[in-house]
Enzyme design. Structure first.
Site, mmCIF file in Angstrom:
data_model
loop_
_atom_site.group_PDB
_atom_site.id
_atom_site.type_symbol
_atom_site.label_atom_id
_atom_site.label_comp_id
_atom_site.label_asym_id
_atom_site.label_seq_id
_atom_site.Cartn_x
_atom_site.Cartn_y
_atom_site.Cartn_z
ATOM 1 N N ARG A 81 46.997 33.324 69.025
ATOM 2 C CA ARG A 81 46.322 34.570 68.764
ATOM 3 C C ARG A 81 45.057 34.755 69.610
ATOM 4 O O ARG A 81 44.761 35.713 70.299
ATOM 5 C CB ARG A 81 46.020 34.867 67.279
ATOM 6 C CG ARG A 81 45.431 36.395 67.188
ATOM 7 C CD ARG A 81 45.230 36.523 65.603
ATOM 8 N NE ARG A 81 44.169 37.470 65.250
ATOM 9 C CZ ARG A 81 43.355 37.468 64.478
ATOM 10 N NH1 ARG A 81 42.993 36.293 63.724
ATOM 11 N NH2 ARG A 81 42.473 38.631 64.207
ATOM 12 N N TRP B 66 56.149 36.974 58.837
ATOM 13 C CA TRP B 66 57.323 37.859 59.350
ATOM 14 C C TRP B 66 58.511 37.168 59.372
ATOM 15 O O TRP B 66 59.615 37.840 59.277
ATOM 16 C CB TRP B 66 56.965 38.093 60.851
ATOM 17 C CG TRP B 66 55.885 39.172 61.221
ATOM 18 C CD1 TRP B 66 56.310 40.546 61.513
ATOM 19 C CD2 TRP B 66 54.486 38.978 61.255
ATOM 20 N NE1 TRP B 66 55.100 41.079 61.899
ATOM 21 C CE2 TRP B 66 54.046 40.355 61.527
ATOM 22 C CE3 TRP B 66 53.826 38.012 60.935
ATOM 23 C CZ2 TRP B 66 52.596 40.429 61.638
ATOM 24 C CZ3 TRP B 66 52.499 38.128 61.136
ATOM 25 C CH2 TRP B 66 51.914 39.185 61.662
ATOM 26 N N THR B 67 58.560 35.795 59.067
ATOM 27 C CA THR B 67 59.855 35.140 59.258
ATOM 28 C C THR B 67 59.741 33.935 57.979
ATOM 29 O O THR B 67 58.608 33.569 57.678
ATOM 30 C CB THR B 67 60.213 34.483 60.567
ATOM 31 O OG1 THR B 67 59.047 33.440 60.678
ATOM 32 C CG2 THR B 67 60.215 35.405 61.481
ATOM 33 N N ASP C 273 61.528 31.055 67.166
ATOM 34 C CA ASP C 273 63.042 31.132 67.596
ATOM 35 C C ASP C 273 63.121 32.652 67.590
ATOM 36 O O ASP C 273 62.086 33.387 67.713
ATOM 37 C CB ASP C 273 63.883 30.531 66.610
ATOM 38 C CG ASP C 273 63.668 30.970 65.192
ATOM 39 O OD1 ASP C 273 62.991 32.061 64.803
ATOM 40 O OD2 ASP C 273 63.894 30.038 64.269
ATOM 41 N N HIS D 206 55.806 37.255 66.946
ATOM 42 C CA HIS D 206 55.605 37.264 65.744
ATOM 43 C C HIS D 206 56.484 36.679 64.524
ATOM 44 O O HIS D 206 56.157 36.473 63.387
ATOM 45 C CB HIS D 206 55.618 38.743 64.885
ATOM 46 C CG HIS D 206 54.153 39.622 65.171
ATOM 47 N ND1 HIS D 206 54.187 41.100 65.467
ATOM 48 C CD2 HIS D 206 53.004 39.129 65.581
ATOM 49 C CE1 HIS D 206 53.280 41.379 65.504
ATOM 50 N NE2 HIS D 206 52.400 40.306 65.509
ATOM 51 N N THR D 207 57.156 35.744 65.394
ATOM 52 C CA THR D 207 58.233 34.959 64.495
ATOM 53 C C THR D 207 57.354 33.667 64.067
ATOM 54 O O THR D 207 57.806 32.999 63.191
ATOM 55 C CB THR D 207 59.174 34.423 65.409
ATOM 56 O OG1 THR D 207 60.318 33.765 64.504
ATOM 57 C CG2 THR D 207 58.622 33.239 66.462
ATOM 58 N N HIS E 75 44.207 37.340 72.419
ATOM 59 C CA HIS E 75 43.167 38.566 72.281
ATOM 60 C C HIS E 75 41.840 38.076 73.387
ATOM 61 O O HIS E 75 41.595 39.224 73.790
ATOM 62 C CB HIS E 75 42.650 38.359 71.005
ATOM 63 C CG HIS E 75 43.199 38.891 69.771
ATOM 64 N ND1 HIS E 75 42.584 39.381 68.771
ATOM 65 C CD2 HIS E 75 44.693 39.126 69.785
ATOM 66 C CE1 HIS E 75 43.553 39.817 68.040
ATOM 67 N NE2 HIS E 75 44.927 39.545 68.508
#
Length: 351
Positions: free
Chosen positions: A104, A273-274, A281, A241-242, A108
């Protein structure tokens, strides 16, 4: 997509900005005379408000054909120190499980880029400006002070690596160490040197993606087209986002904790998210498509990837074919990491 539509947790913008500051350093990093042989001026302001500046450039002596030391060549970052910094980042990841926040951070810093502005550094992008409080205070950057604190000892140890390079090195290394693809990175990014006296050079707030805009597809295209990225790259980058979690106290999105996050690793809490949120992955695309687990986060900017006709072509492909996702992601991540960067040498260098 809680943030820069992709690489890791570019978390959604918070409702309010919070002011953060890094602890002042008691002294500037030590630099031996033998390591500082390039005297061309390129001051790098130290975080956050130190008035001292130091040379962040180093000398590379390419051997001549006869084996003698050749003419000095200045690089923005010392290649040998950059390699050593990568190894330290790998060790940091093993103990702090900070892959998402480092991704991130790199995103950013780069994701403020505006292709319609020619002037550097006003155009934004990967120039190290996120280390300054004026940008760190932006709502979308809530919590990133923690990433800076993690990297600061490495920056002090390897003083001839620029912040701009360090942020992107950390981001790419985090992806790779989480099981993701090898990213074709180049280095040599020059730091913007003084946003304290020139706040107009800092990107204005609002350049990064929001998580729940009224029209998610239009919003994603507005943000990423401004950077010069296309629909395939938007979807590929969203796949990062995984990794990671969204924390409601920082972003306004997600649950305080779930069965997947209540015990960590790292600081517990948030909504991922996962299921395996420290493994890179293609499960992000699979989980959104199948919509089976209410403990997994799906933001409006995530769901739209399977709703918008153009986005859906790539999202469906990535849900079925991880190899294709990895290839497209690596290319898109490398492209993002170069946006708005000024390189020295101009062509950059690999490590």
């Amino acid at each position: 997509m809680a943030c820069l539509g992709g690489a890791c947790r570019l978390l959604p913008a918070a409702s309010r900005a919070k002011a953060y500051s890094l602890p002042l350093l008691s002294r500037p990093p030590s630099i031996s005379l033998s390591s500082v042989k390039c005297l061309r001026s390129s001051p790098s302001a130290f975080p956050l408000f130190l008035n001292r500046k130091f040379q962040s450039r180093s000398l590379v002596h390419p051997p001549s054909a006869g084996g003698a030391v050749g003419s000095p060549t200045c690089f923005a970052s010392n290649p040998d120190q950059l390699k050593s910094a990568r190894e330290d980042i790998k060790e940091l990841l093993k103990t702090k499980f900070c892959h998402p926040i480092l991704v991130r951070l790199g995103w950013h810093d780069a994701g403020t880029y505006d292709k319609n502005i020619e002037e550097w550094p006003r155009q934004g992008g990967a120039n190290g400006s996120l280390r300054f409080e004026i940008e760190l205070k932006h709502a979308a950057n809530a919590g990133l002070v923690n990433a800076l604190k993690l990297l600061q000892p490495i920056k002090e140890k390897y003083s001839t690596v620029t912040y701009a390079d360090l942020f992107q090195l950390a981001s790419a290394t985090a992806i790779e160490e989480a099981g993701g693809p090898k990213i074709p990175m180049k280095y040599g990014r020059v730091d913007v040197s003084d946003l304290i006296s020139r706040p107009d050079q800092c990107p204005p707030e609002g350049k990064l993606p929001d998580a729940g805009p009224p029209s998610p597809a239009t919003h994603l295209r507005d943000v990423f087209y401004r950077m010069g990225l296309n629909d395939k790259e938007i979807v590929a980058l969203s796949g990062a986002h995984t990794l990671g979690r969204s924390r409601p106290e920082r972003s306004g999105w997600g649950k305080p904790e779930t069965k997947y996050t209540k015990d960590g690793p790292g600081a517990p809490g948030g909504q991922s998210w996962t299921v395996q949120w420290l493994k890179f992955d293609n499960s992000y695309f699979k989980d959104i498509k199948e919509k089976r687990d209410l403990d997994l986060l799906v933001l409006p900017t995530d769901a739209v990837l399977f709703e918008d006709p153009s986005f859906k072509v790539y999202a469906e492909k990535y849900a079925e074919d991880q190899e294709t996702f990895f290839k497209d992601y690596a290319e898109a991540h490398a492209k993002l990491s170069n946006l708005g960067a000024k390189f020295d040498p101009p062509e950059g260098f690999s490590t």
